[in-house]
Design a protein around this motif. Structure first.
Motif, mmCIF file in Angstrom:
data_model
loop_
_atom_site.group_PDB
_atom_site.id
_atom_site.type_symbol
_atom_site.label_atom_id
_atom_site.label_comp_id
_atom_site.label_asym_id
_atom_site.label_seq_id
_atom_site.Cartn_x
_atom_site.Cartn_y
_atom_site.Cartn_z
ATOM 1 N N GLY A 73 0.832 -1.192 0.000
ATOM 2 C CA GLY A 73 0.000 0.000 0.000
ATOM 3 C C GLY A 73 0.867 1.242 0.000
ATOM 4 N N ARG A 74 0.262 2.346 0.395
ATOM 5 C CA ARG A 74 0.993 3.610 0.468
ATOM 6 C C ARG A 74 0.536 4.393 1.687
ATOM 7 N N PHE A 75 1.301 5.411 2.027
ATOM 8 C CA PHE A 75 0.907 6.297 3.114
ATOM 9 C C PHE A 75 1.042 7.739 2.642
ATOM 10 N N ASP A 76 0.193 8.581 3.203
ATOM 11 C CA ASP A 76 0.241 10.025 2.977
ATOM 12 C C ASP A 76 0.122 10.677 4.343
ATOM 13 N N GLU A 77 1.031 11.600 4.645
ATOM 14 C CA GLU A 77 1.127 12.163 5.998
ATOM 15 C C GLU A 77 1.326 13.667 5.925
ATOM 16 N N THR A 78 0.583 14.383 6.771
ATOM 17 C CA THR A 78 0.772 15.821 6.939
ATOM 18 C C THR A 78 0.912 16.096 8.424
ATOM 19 N N CYS A 79 1.995 16.767 8.808
ATOM 20 C CA CYS A 79 2.222 17.139 10.199
ATOM 21 C C CYS A 79 2.407 18.650 10.274
ATOM 22 N N THR A 80 1.825 19.256 11.298
ATOM 23 C CA THR A 80 1.932 20.692 11.518
ATOM 24 C C THR A 80 2.593 20.939 12.870
ATOM 25 N N VAL A 81 3.576 21.828 12.906
ATOM 26 C CA VAL A 81 4.216 22.211 14.171
ATOM 27 C C VAL A 81 3.207 23.031 14.973
ATOM 28 N N THR A 82 2.901 22.570 16.180
ATOM 29 C CA THR A 82 1.934 23.276 17.030
ATOM 30 C C THR A 82 2.587 23.999 18.198
ATOM 31 N N ARG A 83 3.787 23.597 18.567
ATOM 32 C CA ARG A 83 4.466 24.210 19.712
ATOM 33 C C ARG A 83 5.964 24.071 19.529
ATOM 34 N N THR A 84 6.701 25.097 19.873
ATOM 35 C CA THR A 84 8.162 25.041 19.851
ATOM 36 C C THR A 84 8.688 25.513 21.193
ATOM 37 N N SER A 85 9.933 25.145 21.479
ATOM 38 C CA SER A 85 10.570 25.626 22.706
ATOM 39 C C SER A 85 12.005 26.005 22.385
ATOM 40 N N PRO A 86 12.610 26.791 23.233
ATOM 41 C CA PRO A 86 13.986 27.212 22.977
ATOM 42 C C PRO A 86 15.000 26.072 23.068
ATOM 43 N N MET A 87 14.586 24.909 23.558
ATOM 44 C CA MET A 87 15.505 23.783 23.726
ATOM 45 C C MET A 87 15.549 22.900 22.473
ATOM 46 N N ASP A 88 15.208 23.463 21.292
ATOM 47 C CA ASP A 88 15.245 22.736 20.016
ATOM 48 C C ASP A 88 14.310 21.533 20.030
ATOM 49 N N SER A 89 13.111 21.723 20.600
ATOM 50 C CA SER A 89 12.102 20.674 20.545
ATOM 51 C C SER A 89 10.804 21.272 20.019
ATOM 52 N N SER A 90 9.984 20.417 19.423
ATOM 53 C CA SER A 90 8.718 20.854 18.843
ATOM 54 C C SER A 90 7.671 19.780 19.060
ATOM 55 N N ASP A 91 6.402 20.197 19.090
ATOM 56 C CA ASP A 91 5.284 19.267 19.071
ATOM 57 C C ASP A 91 4.679 19.303 17.680
#
Length: 110
Positions: free
Chosen positions: A26-44
């Motif tokens: 099969g196949r996959f299709d994915e969309t992700c949106t950054v909702t939160r960032t922090s100064p410690m180089d991490s994101s949700d």
């Protein structure tokens, strides 16, 4: 000029083949949106993923955190499906095995 790194609202769009024992199933299709960032180089990230198989589709969604080391292990909810998977629920567990491959384990209840 915006600072380097992810910003709220940035999107990641990915598509590819689903393989089982090196055979395309099969196949996959994915969309992700950054909702939160922090100064410690991490994101949700909030992600919506569709797994398209010959018997129907499985939809997956959820939020996970990434750091400078990458996303690590991810568990997301199966939100529903179509065709043979129309009553689908459960979860998927994903582990990045390389920069270009992710190992998915689908825990599917129909």
């Amino acid at each position: 000029m915006a600072p380097p790194g992810n910003s709220q609202g940035d999107q990641l769009i990915v598509a590819g083949d689903l393989l089982r024992s090196n055979v395309t199933v099969g196949r996959f299709d994915e969309t992700c949106t950054v909702t939160r960032t922090s100064p410690m180089d991490s994101s949700d990230l909030q992600c919506q993923i569709t797994l398209s198989l010959s018997e129907g589709q499985i939809t997956v969604q959820g939020v996970f955190a990434i750091t400078g080391a990458g996303p690590g292990d991810i568990t997301l909810a199966i939100a529903g499906g179509t065709g043979r998977f129309r009553t689908a629920h459960g979860f998927i567990h994903a582990v990045n095995s390389s920069n270009t491959e992710t190992q998915l384990t689908v825990h599917l209840i129909r």
